[in-house]
Design a protein around this motif. Structure first.
Motif, mmCIF file in Angstrom:
data_model
loop_
_atom_site.group_PDB
_atom_site.id
_atom_site.type_symbol
_atom_site.label_atom_id
_atom_site.label_comp_id
_atom_site.label_asym_id
_atom_site.label_seq_id
_atom_site.Cartn_x
_atom_site.Cartn_y
_atom_site.Cartn_z
ATOM 1 N N UNK A 236 5.020 -1.095 -5.895
ATOM 2 C CA UNK A 236 3.890 -0.508 -6.619
ATOM 3 C C UNK A 236 2.689 -1.437 -6.627
ATOM 4 N N UNK A 237 2.917 -2.698 -6.953
ATOM 5 C CA UNK A 237 1.821 -3.660 -6.976
ATOM 6 C C UNK A 237 1.238 -3.882 -5.591
ATOM 7 N N UNK A 238 2.096 -3.884 -4.570
ATOM 8 C CA UNK A 238 1.602 -4.090 -3.208
ATOM 9 C C UNK A 238 0.748 -2.920 -2.742
ATOM 10 N N UNK A 239 1.201 -1.706 -3.001
ATOM 11 C CA UNK A 239 0.431 -0.530 -2.578
ATOM 12 C C UNK A 239 -0.892 -0.440 -3.337
ATOM 13 N N UNK A 240 -0.833 -0.609 -4.643
ATOM 14 C CA UNK A 240 -2.078 -0.553 -5.418
ATOM 15 C C UNK A 240 -3.028 -1.671 -5.011
ATOM 16 N N UNK A 241 -2.510 -2.867 -4.785
ATOM 17 C CA UNK A 241 -3.362 -3.967 -4.346
ATOM 18 C C UNK A 241 -3.946 -3.739 -2.971
ATOM 19 N N UNK A 242 -3.180 -3.094 -2.080
ATOM 20 C CA UNK A 242 -3.679 -2.819 -0.736
ATOM 21 C C UNK A 242 -4.896 -1.906 -0.780
ATOM 22 N N UNK A 243 -4.824 -0.865 -1.595
ATOM 23 C CA UNK A 243 -5.961 0.054 -1.677
ATOM 24 C C UNK A 243 -7.119 -0.557 -2.457
#
Length: 268
Positions: free
Chosen positions: A152-159
């Protein structure tokens, strides 16, 4: 779409319990400042995913409502935490700052508590779980929570950090590949656990345990894996079928099938 795919691709932990990674798209939308879209995605994606798994329409809508309630409640916790830890005079801002770390932690804990709490409350209230299952389920739930948090943190941080360019594609591809690998490992661990229990049961049965107790253990173990409610064992004695297990009178729901047993015996 992502919620529906992740829902359909869930990992079964037992006959009734399972885990999914729907927290990843729902959580990413919430952390990126779109809680309304997160709630809508949780509801629509859960309903679509359960219908793809050939669940009934009513159970699918009930579970969709539960996931939407989870997304709404956890988003409320996140927004309240953001306002609580925000510096004086600040309004809004990115969720990926040092000041917002407590809010991120509060959101992830709230989502886990609401989602799995409501799920296991419904199973426990209906008596769908056995006492020996809780620790096994807890172990896999902790693993799933850790993987879901990182994703979750990786996906949100990516965007949030690379949304203007193609950089988020590489991050999502890596997360997807890691997720497929992790799912395979979890499924292998669950299969090994079930095989260990079957082998342990075989050892107990072969150790001279009374037949009635052995059949009871088999019924209890198989009830976690097979869609049934009763185990009935009969023996042929004097041309008639005699119940071996259970020795008591069968449930009234089986009376309608009483004539089918002699017919099956006569037809071979």
């Amino acid at each position: 779409v992502a919620v529906a795919v992740l829902r359909w691709w869930g990992v079964p932990l037992s006959k009734f319990a399972y885990v999914t990674m729907t927290v990843v798209p729902v959580g990413a939308l919430t952390l990126l400042g779109a809680p309304v879209a997160a709630v809508a995605a949780a509801w629509a994606g859960t309903a679509a995913g359960d219908l793809l798994r050939r669940k009934g329409a009513f159970p699918a809508l009930v579970k969709a409502g539960r996931e939407a309630l989870t997304a709404c409640a956890s988003a409320g916790v996140f927004l309240a935490a953001v306002h609580a830890v925000a510096p004086p005079g600040a309004h809004g801002g990115s969720a990926f700052t040092v000041d917002a770390v407590p809010a991120l932690v509060a959101y992830l804990i709230a989502y886990l508590v609401f989602s799995r709490g409501l799920f296991y409350f419904s199973l426990a209230f209906r008596g769908k779980l056995q006492a020996g299952e809780w620790m096994v389920l807890f172990r896999h739930e902790v693993i799933a929570a850790a993987l879901g948090t990182v994703a979750t943190l990786a996906v949100a941080g990516a965007f949030a950090l690379y949304g203007d360019g193609p950089g988020w594609l590489f991050i999502l591809a890596f997360i997807g590949a890691a997720g497929v690998f992790a799912r395979a490992l979890v499924l292998e661990a669950i299969a090994s656990e079930e095989l260990r229990k079957v082998m342990a049961m075989e050892t107990v049965i072969a150790a001279g345990v009374p037949l009635h107790e052995s059949l009871g253990d088999i019924e209890q173990l198989a009830a976690r894996l097979v869609e049934w409610r009763w185990l009935q064992v009969y023996a042929l004695s004097g041309g008639e079928l005699v119940p071996v297990y259970p020795t008591a009178h069968p449930p009234a729901a089986l009376d309608a099938a009483r004539g089918l047993r002699p017919a099956a015996l006569a037809s071979g």
